[in-house]
Design a protein around this motif. Sequence first.
Motif, PDB file in Angstrom:
ATOM      1  N   GLY A  27      -4.644  -0.595   5.460  1.00  0.00           N
ATOM      2  CA  GLY A  27      -5.867  -1.151   6.031  1.00  0.00           C
ATOM      3  C   GLY A  27      -5.949  -1.146   7.513  1.00  0.00           C
ATOM      4  N   GLY A  28      -5.010  -0.608   8.154  1.00  0.00           N
ATOM      5  CA  GLY A  28      -5.001  -0.600   9.570  1.00  0.00           C
ATOM      6  C   GLY A  28      -3.851   0.186  10.200  1.00  0.00           C
ATOM      7  N   LYS A  29      -3.827   0.140  11.581  1.00  0.00           N
ATOM      8  CA  LYS A  29      -2.952   0.597  12.227  1.00  0.00           C
ATOM      9  C   LYS A  29      -1.311   0.336  11.917  1.00  0.00           C
ATOM     10  CE  LYS A  29      -5.216   3.811  14.429  1.00  0.00           C
ATOM     11  NZ  LYS A  29      -5.048   5.361  14.161  1.00  0.00           N
ATOM     12  N   ILE A  30      -0.380   1.008  11.672  1.00  0.00           N
ATOM     13  CA  ILE A  30       0.961   0.636  11.579  1.00  0.00           C
ATOM     14  C   ILE A  30       1.724   0.309  12.931  1.00  0.00           C
ATOM     15  CG2 ILE A  30       3.103   0.985  10.236  1.00  0.00           C
ATOM     16  CD1 ILE A  30       1.445   2.321   8.263  1.00  0.00           C
ATOM     17  N   GLU A  31       2.283  -0.717  12.932  1.00  0.00           N
ATOM     18  CA  GLU A  31       3.390  -0.922  14.038  1.00  0.00           C
ATOM     19  C   GLU A  31       4.612  -0.406  13.760  1.00  0.00           C
ATOM     20  OE1 GLU A  31       3.110  -4.734  15.917  1.00  0.00           O
ATOM     21  OE2 GLU A  31       1.008  -4.774  16.042  1.00  0.00           O
ATOM     22  N   ILE A  32       5.175   0.575  14.433  1.00  0.00           N
ATOM     23  CA  ILE A  32       6.377   1.216  13.901  1.00  0.00           C
ATOM     24  C   ILE A  32       7.363   0.794  15.034  1.00  0.00           C
ATOM     25  CG2 ILE A  32       7.940   3.410  13.630  1.00  0.00           C
ATOM     26  CD1 ILE A  32       6.000   2.656  11.359  1.00  0.00           C
ATOM     27  N   ASN A  33       8.579   0.133  14.671  1.00  0.00           N
ATOM     28  CA  ASN A  33       9.583  -0.221  15.816  1.00  0.00           C
ATOM     29  C   ASN A  33       9.205  -1.046  16.683  1.00  0.00           C
ATOM     30  OD1 ASN A  33      11.506   0.931  13.778  1.00  0.00           O
ATOM     31  ND2 ASN A  33      11.235   2.814  15.062  1.00  0.00           N
ATOM     32  N   GLY A  34       7.909  -1.803  16.412  1.00  0.00           N
ATOM     33  CA  GLY A  34       7.474  -2.580  17.460  1.00  0.00           C
ATOM     34  C   GLY A  34       6.479  -2.059  18.360  1.00  0.00           C
ATOM     35  N   GLY A  35       5.981  -0.927  18.159  1.00  0.00           N
ATOM     36  CA  GLY A  35       4.902  -0.466  18.814  1.00  0.00           C
ATOM     37  C   GLY A  35       3.715   0.292  17.934  1.00  0.00           C
ATOM     38  N   ARG A  36       2.506   0.418  18.416  1.00  0.00           N
ATOM     39  CA  ARG A  36       1.550   0.935  17.561  1.00  0.00           C
ATOM     40  C   ARG A  36       1.807   2.385  17.367  1.00  0.00           C
ATOM     41  NH1 ARG A  36      -3.012  -1.896  16.698  1.00  0.00           N
ATOM     42  NH2 ARG A  36      -4.375  -0.155  16.784  1.00  0.00           N
ATOM     43  N   SER A  37       1.216   2.781  16.220  1.00  0.00           N
ATOM     44  CA  SER A  37       1.544   4.349  15.896  1.00  0.00           C
ATOM     45  C   SER A  37       0.237   4.820  15.226  1.00  0.00           C
ATOM     46  CB  SER A  37       2.837   4.555  15.136  1.00  0.00           C
ATOM     47  OG  SER A  37       2.582   3.984  13.801  1.00  0.00           O
ATOM     48  N   ASN A  38       0.297   6.219  15.149  1.00  0.00           N
ATOM     49  CA  ASN A  38      -0.719   6.735  14.173  1.00  0.00           C
ATOM     50  C   ASN A  38      -0.071   7.259  12.953  1.00  0.00           C
ATOM     51  OD1 ASN A  38      -2.735   6.713  16.360  1.00  0.00           O
ATOM     52  ND2 ASN A  38      -1.619   8.519  17.369  1.00  0.00           N
ATOM     53  N   VAL A  39       0.977   6.801  12.594  1.00  0.00           N
ATOM     54  CA  VAL A  39       1.498   6.904  11.139  1.00  0.00           C
ATOM     55  C   VAL A  39       0.772   6.503  10.026  1.00  0.00           C
ATOM     56  CG1 VAL A  39       3.638   6.442   9.741  1.00  0.00           C
ATOM     57  CG2 VAL A  39       3.993   6.954  12.211  1.00  0.00           C
ATOM     58  N   VAL A  86       8.584  10.605   8.335  1.00  0.00           N
ATOM     59  CA  VAL A  86       8.846   9.439   9.272  1.00  0.00           C
ATOM     60  C   VAL A  86       9.493   8.497   8.724  1.00  0.00           C
ATOM     61  CG1 VAL A  86       7.376   7.987  10.738  1.00  0.00           C
ATOM     62  CG2 VAL A  86       6.251  10.162  10.088  1.00  0.00           C
ATOM     63  N   GLY A  87      10.482   7.991   9.751  1.00  0.00           N
ATOM     64  CA  GLY A  87      11.324   7.043   9.290  1.00  0.00           C
ATOM     65  C   GLY A  87      11.136   5.882  10.227  1.00  0.00           C
ATOM     66  N   PHE A  88      11.757   4.643   9.873  1.00  0.00           N
ATOM     67  CA  PHE A  88      11.576   3.470  10.777  1.00  0.00           C
ATOM     68  C   PHE A  88      12.438   2.350  10.500  1.00  0.00           C
ATOM     69  CE2 PHE A  88       8.928   3.114   7.056  1.00  0.00           C
ATOM     70  CZ  PHE A  88       9.424   1.596   6.494  1.00  0.00           C
ATOM     71  N   LYS A  89      12.714   1.727  11.379  1.00  0.00           N
ATOM     72  CA  LYS A  89      13.820   0.470  11.192  1.00  0.00           C
ATOM     73  C   LYS A  89      13.085  -0.951  10.783  1.00  0.00           C
ATOM     74  CE  LYS A  89      17.462   1.844  14.272  1.00  0.00           C
ATOM     75  NZ  LYS A  89      18.092   1.715  15.700  1.00  0.00           N
ATOM     76  N   THR A  90      11.703  -0.967  11.578  1.00  0.00           N
ATOM     77  CA  THR A  90      10.763  -1.948  11.051  1.00  0.00           C
ATOM     78  C   THR A  90       9.511  -1.662  11.213  1.00  0.00           C
ATOM     79  OG1 THR A  90      10.592  -2.776  13.407  1.00  0.00           O
ATOM     80  CG2 THR A  90      12.312  -3.838  12.147  1.00  0.00           C
ATOM     81  N   ALA A  91       8.540  -1.821  10.397  1.00  0.00           N
ATOM     82  CA  ALA A  91       7.327  -1.616  10.373  1.00  0.00           C
ATOM     83  C   ALA A  91       6.302  -2.944  10.005  1.00  0.00           C
ATOM     84  CB  ALA A  91       6.857  -0.599   9.270  1.00  0.00           C
ATOM     85  N   LYS A  92       5.108  -3.039  10.524  1.00  0.00           N
ATOM     86  CA  LYS A  92       4.424  -4.061  10.433  1.00  0.00           C
ATOM     87  C   LYS A  92       3.160  -3.344   9.794  1.00  0.00           C
ATOM     88  CE  LYS A  92       1.652  -7.950  12.740  1.00  0.00           C
ATOM     89  NZ  LYS A  92       1.426  -8.469  14.030  1.00  0.00           N
ATOM     90  N   VAL A  93       2.793  -3.720   8.696  1.00  0.00           N
ATOM     91  CA  VAL A  93       1.815  -2.814   7.737  1.00  0.00           C
ATOM     92  C   VAL A  93       0.722  -3.671   7.323  1.00  0.00           C
ATOM     93  CG1 VAL A  93       1.381  -1.344   6.056  1.00  0.00           C
ATOM     94  CG2 VAL A  93       3.787  -1.382   6.631  1.00  0.00           C
ATOM     95  N   ASN A  94      -0.576  -3.514   7.677  1.00  0.00           N
ATOM     96  CA  ASN A  94      -1.524  -4.241   7.131  1.00  0.00           C
ATOM     97  C   ASN A  94      -2.282  -3.454   6.168  1.00  0.00           C
ATOM     98  OD1 ASN A  94      -4.384  -5.168   7.018  1.00  0.00           O
ATOM     99  ND2 ASN A  94      -5.011  -4.833   8.836  1.00  0.00           N
ATOM    100  N   PHE A  95      -2.150  -4.206   4.810  1.00  0.00           N
ATOM    101  CA  PHE A  95      -2.719  -3.620   3.606  1.00  0.00           C
ATOM    102  C   PHE A  95      -3.873  -3.998   3.348  1.00  0.00           C
ATOM    103  CE2 PHE A  95       1.962  -3.429   3.015  1.00  0.00           C
ATOM    104  CZ  PHE A  95       2.351  -1.974   2.446  1.00  0.00           C
ATOM    105  N   TYR A  96      -4.749  -3.383   2.774  1.00  0.00           N
ATOM    106  CA  TYR A  96      -6.236  -3.761   2.126  1.00  0.00           C
ATOM    107  C   TYR A  96      -5.895  -3.994   0.881  1.00  0.00           C
ATOM    108  CZ  TYR A  96     -10.714  -3.833   0.640  1.00  0.00           C
ATOM    109  OH  TYR A  96     -11.943  -4.179   0.054  1.00  0.00           O
ATOM    110  N   VAL A  97      -6.025  -5.405   0.154  1.00  0.00           N
ATOM    111  CA  VAL A  97      -5.779  -5.435  -1.022  1.00  0.00           C
ATOM    112  C   VAL A  97      -7.455  -6.295  -1.287  1.00  0.00           C
ATOM    113  CG1 VAL A  97      -4.464  -7.019  -2.603  1.00  0.00           C
ATOM    114  CG2 VAL A  97      -3.502  -6.092  -0.690  1.00  0.00           C
ATOM    115  N   GLY A  98      -8.143  -5.680  -1.930  1.00  0.00           N
ATOM    116  CA  GLY A  98      -9.420  -6.117  -2.461  1.00  0.00           C
ATOM    117  C   GLY A  98      -9.440  -7.293  -3.271  1.00  0.00           C
ATOM    118  N   GLY A  99     -10.121  -8.241  -2.899  1.00  0.00           N
ATOM    119  CA  GLY A  99     -10.298  -9.620  -3.639  1.00  0.00           C
ATOM    120  C   GLY A  99      -9.577 -10.751  -2.977  1.00  0.00           C
ATOM    121  N   VAL A 100      -8.692 -10.537  -2.103  1.00  0.00           N
ATOM    122  CA  VAL A 100      -7.842 -11.602  -1.528  1.00  0.00           C
ATOM    123  C   VAL A 100      -8.808 -12.429  -0.466  1.00  0.00           C
ATOM    124  CG1 VAL A 100      -5.859 -12.034   0.235  1.00  0.00           C
ATOM    125  CG2 VAL A 100      -5.637 -10.543  -1.464  1.00  0.00           C
ATOM    126  N   GLN A 101      -8.832 -13.608  -0.592  1.00  0.00           N
ATOM    127  CA  GLN A 101      -9.478 -14.670   0.301  1.00  0.00           C
ATOM    128  C   GLN A 101      -8.614 -15.318   1.191  1.00  0.00           C
ATOM    129  OE1 GLN A 101     -12.783 -14.546  -0.487  1.00  0.00           O
ATOM    130  NE2 GLN A 101     -12.540 -12.988  -2.175  1.00  0.00           N
TER     131      GLN A 101
END
Length: 228
Positions: A113-125, A162-177
């Motif tokens: 649901g949004g840009k992923i932060e790979i290894n602490g930085g924003r990315s286009n992954v 594309v590999g990574f050590k850490t990733a901060k991922v924004n998932f769209y999960v329909g219905g979550v309030q």
Amino acid sequence: MKRILALTLSMVMLISSSLCVFAAESTPATTTGGDQGSISRQVQDLIDKIEKMSTDNEKETQELRDAIAALTRAVNAKGSHSSGGGGSKQTPTASTPSNSNYVNFGGTVTYQGGKIEINGGRSNVTFTIAAPSSSVISSASTLAGKVGGSLVSCISTSSPGVGFKTAKVNFYVGGVQNGDNIAVYQNQNGTWVQLPVVEIRHDHVVVNMTRHGDIAFVRVPVLASITG
């Protein structure tokens, strides 16, 4: 006019029947008595109004049909959502539509649901989202029951090349309030490991990951904090 009126009455009878069946099958964990009673009263009010119709008023009949359609949607919504623990009585299926990067899990759509932060930085992954195997879904459903929750969605992630050590991922999960407690687990070598949840907001769950794999989103009564 008589044909329209007969159709309207049939719709009311169908909704009334659906309400009865739903009320019989529901448990205290899946429905609220006040809401159900309110819908029932609305259906009865419509029945009384139709019976009192003495003139051929197309506008009024259309308004009744619209109201009945709205009630039908309300009944379907009540039947498809659960707010309590204990897991689902029937495990939904997950599907990945062709040429699409999302999973439909029993009506709940999940994707990045949004840009992923790979290894602490924003990315286009971009993560590839797919449906896990039926055995994984069954295992996730069992997990949800063990933690006293209900399985919201189950997906598998990857990012070919594309590999990574850490990733901060924004998932769209329909219905979550807002205010929902969503625990996120990842299947790591056959064991479900809870992942750190950064944020939960309307239709979104932000998660910290260190690897790809099968992921289960579980609605729980209380969200335990994770360290490490």
